[in-house]
Design a protein around this motif. Structure first.
Motif, mmCIF file in Angstrom:
data_model
loop_
_atom_site.group_PDB
_atom_site.id
_atom_site.type_symbol
_atom_site.label_atom_id
_atom_site.label_comp_id
_atom_site.label_asym_id
_atom_site.label_seq_id
_atom_site.Cartn_x
_atom_site.Cartn_y
_atom_site.Cartn_z
ATOM 1 N N ILE B 7 2.020 -3.709 -3.010
ATOM 2 C CA ILE B 7 2.571 -3.521 -1.667
ATOM 3 C C ILE B 7 1.432 -3.641 -0.693
ATOM 4 C CG2 ILE B 7 3.778 -1.967 -0.087
ATOM 5 C CD1 ILE B 7 4.850 -0.498 -2.540
ATOM 6 N N GLN B 8 1.585 -4.511 0.273
ATOM 7 C CA GLN B 8 0.493 -4.722 1.211
ATOM 8 C C GLN B 8 1.039 -4.947 2.615
ATOM 9 O OE1 GLN B 8 -2.783 -6.784 -0.164
ATOM 10 N NE2 GLN B 8 -3.790 -5.919 1.623
ATOM 11 N N THR B 9 0.415 -4.286 3.582
ATOM 12 C CA THR B 9 0.766 -4.593 4.963
ATOM 13 C C THR B 9 -0.505 -5.017 5.685
ATOM 14 O OG1 THR B 9 0.332 -2.434 5.963
ATOM 15 C CG2 THR B 9 2.471 -2.734 4.922
ATOM 16 N N VAL B 10 -0.359 -5.968 6.586
ATOM 17 C CA VAL B 10 -1.494 -6.454 7.363
ATOM 18 C C VAL B 10 -1.188 -6.275 8.846
ATOM 19 C CG1 VAL B 10 -2.984 -8.418 7.844
ATOM 20 C CG2 VAL B 10 -2.005 -8.136 5.564
ATOM 21 N N ASN B 11 -1.950 -5.415 9.484
ATOM 22 C CA ASN B 11 -1.788 -5.145 10.922
ATOM 23 C C ASN B 11 -0.332 -4.900 11.319
ATOM 24 O OD1 ASN B 11 -4.512 -5.723 10.974
ATOM 25 N ND2 ASN B 11 -4.174 -7.846 11.602
ATOM 26 N N LEU B 12 0.383 -4.246 10.474
ATOM 27 C CA LEU B 12 1.811 -4.032 10.707
ATOM 28 C C LEU B 12 2.022 -3.109 11.915
ATOM 29 C CD1 LEU B 12 4.490 -4.803 9.265
ATOM 30 C CD2 LEU B 12 4.408 -2.574 8.189
ATOM 31 N N THR B 13 2.809 -3.601 12.861
ATOM 32 C CA THR B 13 3.015 -2.853 14.105
ATOM 33 C C THR B 13 4.482 -2.905 14.486
ATOM 34 O OG1 THR B 13 0.820 -3.506 14.867
ATOM 35 C CG2 THR B 13 2.342 -2.684 16.543
ATOM 36 N N LYS B 14 4.999 -1.769 14.931
ATOM 37 C CA LYS B 14 6.378 -1.751 15.435
ATOM 38 C C LYS B 14 6.416 -1.002 16.755
ATOM 39 C CE LYS B 14 10.833 -2.228 15.404
ATOM 40 N NZ LYS B 14 11.544 -3.498 15.276
ATOM 41 N N ARG B 15 6.927 -1.692 17.764
ATOM 42 C CA ARG B 15 7.057 -1.059 19.069
ATOM 43 C C ARG B 15 8.523 -0.949 19.435
ATOM 44 N NH1 ARG B 15 1.995 -3.759 20.169
ATOM 45 N NH2 ARG B 15 3.114 -5.717 20.144
ATOM 46 N N TYR B 16 8.888 0.199 19.989
ATOM 47 C CA TYR B 16 10.204 0.341 20.609
ATOM 48 C C TYR B 16 9.962 0.455 22.093
ATOM 49 C CZ TYR B 16 12.268 1.227 16.042
ATOM 50 O OH TYR B 16 12.707 1.109 14.756
ATOM 51 N N LEU B 55 14.455 -4.335 6.667
ATOM 52 C CA LEU B 55 15.585 -3.878 7.466
ATOM 53 C C LEU B 55 15.223 -3.753 8.934
ATOM 54 C CD1 LEU B 55 17.130 -1.176 5.128
ATOM 55 C CD2 LEU B 55 17.894 -3.499 5.533
ATOM 56 N N SER B 56 13.916 -3.769 9.191
ATOM 57 C CA SER B 56 13.461 -3.698 10.568
ATOM 58 C C SER B 56 12.411 -4.782 10.739
ATOM 59 C CB SER B 56 12.867 -2.310 10.818
ATOM 60 O OG SER B 56 12.253 -2.263 12.076
ATOM 61 N N GLN B 57 12.447 -5.424 11.889
ATOM 62 C CA GLN B 57 11.540 -6.540 12.087
ATOM 63 C C GLN B 57 10.241 -6.047 12.728
ATOM 64 O OE1 GLN B 57 13.813 -9.671 13.591
ATOM 65 N NE2 GLN B 57 12.276 -11.219 13.151
ATOM 66 N N PRO B 58 9.082 -6.336 12.131
ATOM 67 C CA PRO B 58 7.831 -5.885 12.730
ATOM 68 C C PRO B 58 7.614 -6.561 14.082
ATOM 69 C CG PRO B 58 7.475 -6.751 10.511
ATOM 70 C CD PRO B 58 8.869 -7.095 10.899
ATOM 71 N N SER B 59 6.987 -5.820 15.025
ATOM 72 C CA SER B 59 6.622 -6.454 16.286
ATOM 73 C C SER B 59 5.426 -7.365 16.079
ATOM 74 C CB SER B 59 6.282 -5.396 17.339
ATOM 75 O OG SER B 59 7.271 -4.418 17.401
ATOM 76 N N GLU B 60 4.530 -6.913 15.201
ATOM 77 C CA GLU B 60 3.364 -7.726 14.858
ATOM 78 C C GLU B 60 2.996 -7.461 13.415
ATOM 79 O OE1 GLU B 60 -0.047 -7.106 17.512
ATOM 80 O OE2 GLU B 60 1.442 -7.330 19.114
ATOM 81 N N GLY B 61 2.185 -8.357 12.869
ATOM 82 C CA GLY B 61 1.694 -8.149 11.516
ATOM 83 C C GLY B 61 2.745 -8.479 10.479
ATOM 84 N N SER B 62 2.412 -8.243 9.215
ATOM 85 C CA SER B 62 3.342 -8.619 8.162
ATOM 86 C C SER B 62 3.227 -7.666 6.987
ATOM 87 C CB SER B 62 3.028 -10.036 7.696
ATOM 88 O OG SER B 62 1.741 -10.042 7.109
ATOM 89 N N ALA B 63 4.213 -7.755 6.127
ATOM 90 C CA ALA B 63 4.225 -6.942 4.919
ATOM 91 C C ALA B 63 4.522 -7.849 3.748
ATOM 92 C CB ALA B 63 5.296 -5.866 5.040
ATOM 93 N N SER B 64 4.078 -7.445 2.559
ATOM 94 C CA SER B 64 4.502 -8.195 1.380
ATOM 95 C C SER B 64 4.622 -7.257 0.185
ATOM 96 C CB SER B 64 3.533 -9.338 1.079
ATOM 97 O OG SER B 64 2.333 -8.822 0.551
ATOM 98 N N LEU B 65 5.614 -7.561 -0.653
ATOM 99 C CA LEU B 65 5.820 -6.807 -1.881
ATOM 100 C C LEU B 65 5.835 -7.814 -3.024
ATOM 101 C CD1 LEU B 65 7.695 -5.263 0.418
ATOM 102 C CD2 LEU B 65 8.188 -3.837 -1.536
ATOM 103 N N TYR B 66 4.983 -7.609 -3.979
ATOM 104 C CA TYR B 66 4.826 -8.600 -5.048
ATOM 105 C C TYR B 66 4.676 -9.994 -4.446
ATOM 106 C CZ TYR B 66 5.799 -5.341 -8.847
ATOM 107 O OH TYR B 66 5.717 -4.324 -9.747
ATOM 108 N N GLY B 67 3.994 -10.085 -3.340
ATOM 109 C CA GLY B 67 3.774 -11.377 -2.702
ATOM 110 C C GLY B 67 4.971 -11.927 -1.940
#
Ligand SMILES: Nc1ncnc2c1ncn2[C@@H]1O[C@H](COP(=O)(O)OP(=O)(O)O)[C@@H](O)[C@H]1O
Ligand SMILES: [Mg+2]
Lengths: 319, 250
Positions: B7-16, B55-67
């Motif tokens: 499980i990896q997130t890179v600069n994952l950001t969520k703004r409301y 289920l929620s869209q990041p404002s910035e950055g990304s996530a990956s699970l098993y690539g």
């Protein structure tokens, strides 16, 4: 696809085991039963006096019994079926916290909304078909009228239009259940829209027509003004699904009607009488007349569903 | 990035709007780990889990699970991940078996296999005797047991548990944590466990991350964290001070 079918089956099961469905079905079955019984009795008396007309079977559905005919009843209150089946379909799941569980399963999110919509449509179809069958059986037993092939076709088309008409309201209520988090709000909003589009638009049409092409009560109105007035009234009221639907079904169910335009309402006796002097419209012609109405209804239904679909797919779901 | 990071997130950001719920999060979890995701209410834990699930869209950055990108490969990711939401809900008029059957069907498990699995699972979570009770008669503890059973019926590789001990009595909470530890041990399931209760999480976690106001302020084993100091806002805190400041349950 697999997810869609699973959701569909569960929703269908839920509909059929819910009290609200039983109550709805009971109510509608009772009213249509009584209405067509009255129509049947009425016809029986008249048919003995007159020679049998063609399409007497369809009159079971189109003859006003006590107050209204079966067809009119569905056009007034059919939308309620759609609303009742859909008004809490998404926001109830949201409130009880099952929506998040559903969308975190390995199914496409649209399976949820498609499954719910299709289950509603299936419920509506089963309900309508069974009521029409009951009334038909009743007509056979009571009046002894046997449907001809063309009458069966006409009934079939009537059913299809009705299913779309009620599904339109199912689509509206599902859309509101997506947009509004509260069940009370979504139910109120859908009922309000139903009342507005079904009852107020026709009033509004009259107001608009009189504003644009005023008719003078005291003086003779010029024919052009009268035509213009009527035309505006018809155009505006076509934005009401109920008007679209009742025009379409009247033509389909009653082969003697040859135009969707406003003609003087004929009484059943006159219908029978006039049938001796004029020939009924062939099925193909009836279909051609109502084709625009049918397409409009189907298009509105699909647009409504498409909006729900898009909103739901994009929506963030936290609970 | 290690080879066994799944499980990896890179600069994952969520703004409301203006509010930043998750702020530039870089998280990595290894296969087989229990990662304790700690933070006070409103820290952004749930939001992070939702983004990991697509289920929620990041404002910035990304996530990956098993690539896999959770937004593009939504169904694949959901096949791998079992998610137990905070305050999990049920169809109240179903019984435990029906509820499990529905989830099994949604996961494409065929009927026979599902029935066998359900039987074993109910035994495992201790609901054998309540299998035919309607869920509206379930206590909070029983709901949580059923909830975890529904999540593991799909044999997930990863578990996301959001505040799973919230509202449980101490006994129920201990059972639950032990159960998670056993799933991790016996089935090699990677676990991401969010909580605002540090003492419960530290017992079973291999590693913990502390999130405050959307930022991950600390990340490491309990022992290593105990020795360090962390910047939260303008101040420096020790783990104990963070604990006193943010995690004391009222
Ligand atoms: N739909 C939303 N609109 C606006 N703000 C939100 C929304 N959902 C969550 N938030 C905010 O995001 C922050 C993080 O919330 P959350 O991830 O639920 O925290 P946690 O799970 O750690 O308690 C909170 O401050 C919350 O108010
Ligand atoms: Mg939370």
């Amino acid at each position: 696809m697999q997810g869609l079918f699973v959701v569909f089956r569960k929703e269908l099961c839920d509909h059929f085991s819910s009290y609200r469905f039983v109550i709805l079905f009971g109510l509608i079955a009772m009213v249509s039963f009584i209405t067509s019984y009255m129509a049947g009795v009425h016809m029986k008396e008249n048919l003995e006096a007159l020679s049998k007309t063609r399409f007497s079977f369809l009159m079971l559905f189109s003859t006003p019994g006590a107050l209204f005919s079966m067809v009119q009843f569905v056009s007034f209150f059919g939308p309620l079926i759609g609303l009742v089946l859909g008004f809490d379909s998404i926001n109830r799941e949201r409130a009880q916290g099952t929506l998040i569980k559903l969308v975190s399963q390995p199914i496409y999110r649209d399976a949820v909304i498609n499954g719910k919509f299709l289950a509603g449509v299936a419920t509506i179809s089963i309900l309508l078909v069974s009521i029409v069958l009951v009334i038909s059986g009743f007509g056979l037993a009571l009046v002894g009228v046997v449907p001809g092939i063309e009458e069966i076709w006409r009934l079939f088309i009537y059913l299809i239009i009705s299913i779309f008409y009620i599904s339109l309201w199912l689509g509206v209520s599902i859309l509101f259940s997506i947009l509004f988090k509260s069940i009370a709000t979504s139910s109120l909003a859908s009922v309000a829209l139903w009342i507005f589009l079904s009852f107020f638009v026709t009033l509004g049409a009259e107001v608009a027509a009189n504003a644009i092409a005023p008719m003078d009560r005291k003086k003779e109105t010029k024919p052009e003004i009268l035509i213009k007035n009527t035309r505006i009234k018809e155009r505006v009221s076509l934005s009401s699904p109920m008007v679209l639907y009742s025009k379409a079904t009247e033509i389909i169910i009653n082969p003697m009607r040859k135009t969707t335009g406003s003609i003087v309402m004929m009484m059943p006796m006159e219908q029978i009488l006039s049938s001796r002097f004029q020939n009924p419209l062939p099925l193909g012609q009836s279909v051609i007349i109502v084709f625009p109405h049918m397409t409009a209804l189907i298009a509105i239904t699909l647009i409504c569903f498409a909006i729900s679909y898009l909103v739901f797919i994009k929506q963030e779901i936290r609970t | 990035m290690d080879a066994d990071t799944i499980i990896q997130t890179v600069n994952l950001t969520k703004r409301y709007g203006k509010q930043v719920a998750v702020d530039d999060l870089n998280l990595s979890v290894k296969e087989g780990e229990i990662f304790g995701f700690l933070g006070p209410n409103g820290a952004g834990k749930t939001t992070t889990l939702l983004m990991l699930l697509g289920l929620s869209q990041p404002s910035e950055g990304s996530a990956s699970l098993y690539g896999l990108d959770p937004l593009r490969k939504a169904t694949e990711v959901k096949r791998l991940v079992g998610y137990l939401p905070e305050n999990v809900g049920f169809y109240e008029d179903l019984d435990a078996i029906q509820s499990l059957e529905y989830v099994a069907n949604l996961n494409g498990i065929n009927k026979e296999e599902a029935l066998g699995k359900i039987d074993k699972l109910l035994e495992l979570v201790g609901l054998k005797n309540d299998a035919r009770k309607k869920i509206n008669a379930f206590s909070r503890g029983m709901r949580q047991r059923l909830g975890i059973a529904e999540v593991i019926i799909k044999d997930p590789k990863i578990l996301f548990l959001d505040e799973p001990t919230l509202g449980l009595d101490p006994e129920g909470a201990i059972w639950f944590m032990d159960f998670i530890a056993s799933l991790n041990r016996d089935r090699k399931i990677t676990v991401l466990l969010s909580s605002h209760n540090l003492s419960q999480v530290q017992k079973i976690s291999h590693r913990v991350g502390i999130m405050i106001n959307g930022k991950m302020v600390a990340d490491g084993s309990m022992e290593s964290l105990a020795r360090e100091k962390f910047g939260v806002g303008d101040k420096e805190y020790s783990l104990e001070e963070i604990y006193m400041e943010y995690f004391q349950e009222v």
